[in-house]
Enzyme design. Structure first.
Site, PDB file in Angstrom:
ATOM      1  N   SER A  59      29.434  41.099  41.159  1.00 28.38           N
ATOM      2  CA  SER A  59      30.637  40.277  41.311  1.00 28.38           C
ATOM      3  C   SER A  59      30.287  38.797  41.351  1.00 28.38           C
ATOM      4  CB  SER A  59      31.379  40.658  42.590  1.00 28.38           C
ATOM      5  OG  SER A  59      31.651  42.032  42.614  1.00 28.38           O
TER       6      SER A  59
HETATM    7  N1  SAH Z   1      29.966  44.319  44.605  1.00 27.49           N
HETATM    8  C1  SAH Z   1      29.275  44.968  43.522  1.00 27.49           C
HETATM    9  C2  SAH Z   1      30.253  45.161  42.403  1.00 27.49           C
HETATM   10  C3  SAH Z   1      29.821  46.142  41.392  1.00 27.49           C
HETATM   11  S1  SAH Z   1      31.031  46.431  40.141  1.00 27.49           S
HETATM   12  C4  SAH Z   1      28.140  44.063  43.085  1.00 27.49           C
HETATM   13  O1  SAH Z   1      28.204  42.867  43.373  1.00 27.49           O
HETATM   14  O2  SAH Z   1      27.196  44.550  42.469  1.00 27.49           O
HETATM   15  C5  SAH Z   1      31.971  47.711  40.860  1.00 27.49           C
HETATM   16  C6  SAH Z   1      31.268  48.996  41.145  1.00 27.49           C
HETATM   17  O3  SAH Z   1      32.275  49.964  41.493  1.00 27.49           O
HETATM   18  C7  SAH Z   1      30.495  49.598  39.973  1.00 27.49           C
HETATM   19  O4  SAH Z   1      29.161  49.766  40.359  1.00 27.49           O
HETATM   20  C8  SAH Z   1      31.191  50.944  39.723  1.00 27.49           C
HETATM   21  O5  SAH Z   1      30.304  51.978  39.330  1.00 27.49           O
HETATM   22  C9  SAH Z   1      31.812  51.236  41.073  1.00 27.49           C
HETATM   23  N2  SAH Z   1      32.939  52.175  41.054  1.00 27.49           N
HETATM   24  C10 SAH Z   1      33.935  52.311  40.150  1.00 27.49           C
HETATM   25  N3  SAH Z   1      34.768  53.316  40.498  1.00 27.49           N
HETATM   26  C11 SAH Z   1      34.275  53.830  41.665  1.00 27.49           C
HETATM   27  C12 SAH Z   1      34.675  54.906  42.516  1.00 27.49           C
HETATM   28  N4  SAH Z   1      35.749  55.649  42.254  1.00 27.49           N
HETATM   29  N5  SAH Z   1      33.932  55.153  43.620  1.00 27.49           N
HETATM   30  C13 SAH Z   1      32.824  54.416  43.911  1.00 27.49           C
HETATM   31  N6  SAH Z   1      32.394  53.391  43.137  1.00 27.49           N
HETATM   32  C14 SAH Z   1      33.111  53.096  42.033  1.00 27.49           C
END
Ligand code: SAH
Length: 223
Positions: free
Chosen positions: A70
């Protein structure tokens, strides 16, 4: 919780980090604890080495598996909103990704519970946080649509993935007075939404347009 001791882990220059904090302040982030943690947290160790020179730009970057780390502004903004009401005992995070937001949260609240549906991403995030000796985070490889009922209720829930509609379990797993901050919507039409649990119901406030990866269903084991 004190900010991490970062000596010896190859933090990029103080000036680069001060610039990031300066930009966050210009964008309206005010909470001094959030700004301090954002300035002390090594974002470069969460991205591929080839991209690490861009780690302190205010932009999302790829972390593999079609996902992104993010943008610092949005991490700071969501964190500031969550901790606004005072000290938090337990916070649920949906979408661990690379673990950057998890690390930020771990320095500002007592306990973090973090769910990720892509096993390989979660494994890497776990590894990084254990190298940094973070010991107040519990991870779960699962579909975050269902929350984590065994560990709830939570004082706050933060989602880094956008569902089309808010999963009801996330609201029921909030303590009374607890806050859920979550992007909601499809594709380019997402709104950052704040839900506050009240006695006998909840109230919803739309905050700003955002762009997150979609919240998908089920889990994914790529190994
Ligand atoms: N805060 C994290 C954001 C990653 S992007 C960072 O800074 O790295 C969002 C993440 O949500 C992804 O890794 C994706 O795989 C996850 N995601 C999407 N749907 C999800 C679900 N139903 N349950 C858990 N994780 C999920």
């Amino acid at each position: 919780m004190t900010p991490l001791q970062l000596q010896g882990i190859g933090m990029t220059s103080q000036r680069t980090r001060d610039r990031l904090v300066g930009r966050l302040t210009e964008q309206g982030i005010e909470n001094p604890n959030v700004l301090e943690v954002m300035g002390n947290t090594p974002r470069h160790i969460f991205v591929d080495e080839a991209l690490s020179h861009r780690a302190y730009e205010d932009t999302a970057l790829p972390i593999g598996f079609g996902q992104t780390i993010s943008q610092p502004y949005i991490v700071a903004k969501m964190t500031e909103l969550l901790i606004k009401t005072g000290p938090l005992e337990s916070v649920l995070e949906i979408g661990t990704g690379c673990g950057y937001q998890t690390l930020v949260l771990s320095q500002l609240v007592n306990r973090v519970y973090s769910i990720e549906r892509i096993e390989a991403l979660q494994k890497n995030a776990k590894k990084r946080l254990s190298l940094l000796r973070v010991n107040n985070v519990k991870f779960k490889y699962a579909d975050g649509n269902w929350g984590w009922s065994e560990e709830g209720g939570f004082d706050a829930i933060l989602s880094a993935a956008a569902p089309e509609v808010i999963p009801p379990e996330l609201i029921t797993q909030l303590n009374i007075g607890g806050r859920l901050i979550i992007p909601v919507g499809v594709g380019d039409h997402q709104q950052l939404t704040l839900v506050t649990r009240e006695e006998g119901g909840y109230k919803t406030k739309i905050l700003e347009a955002v762009k997150f990866v979609p919240m998908l269903s089920g889990t994914k084991n790529l190994s």
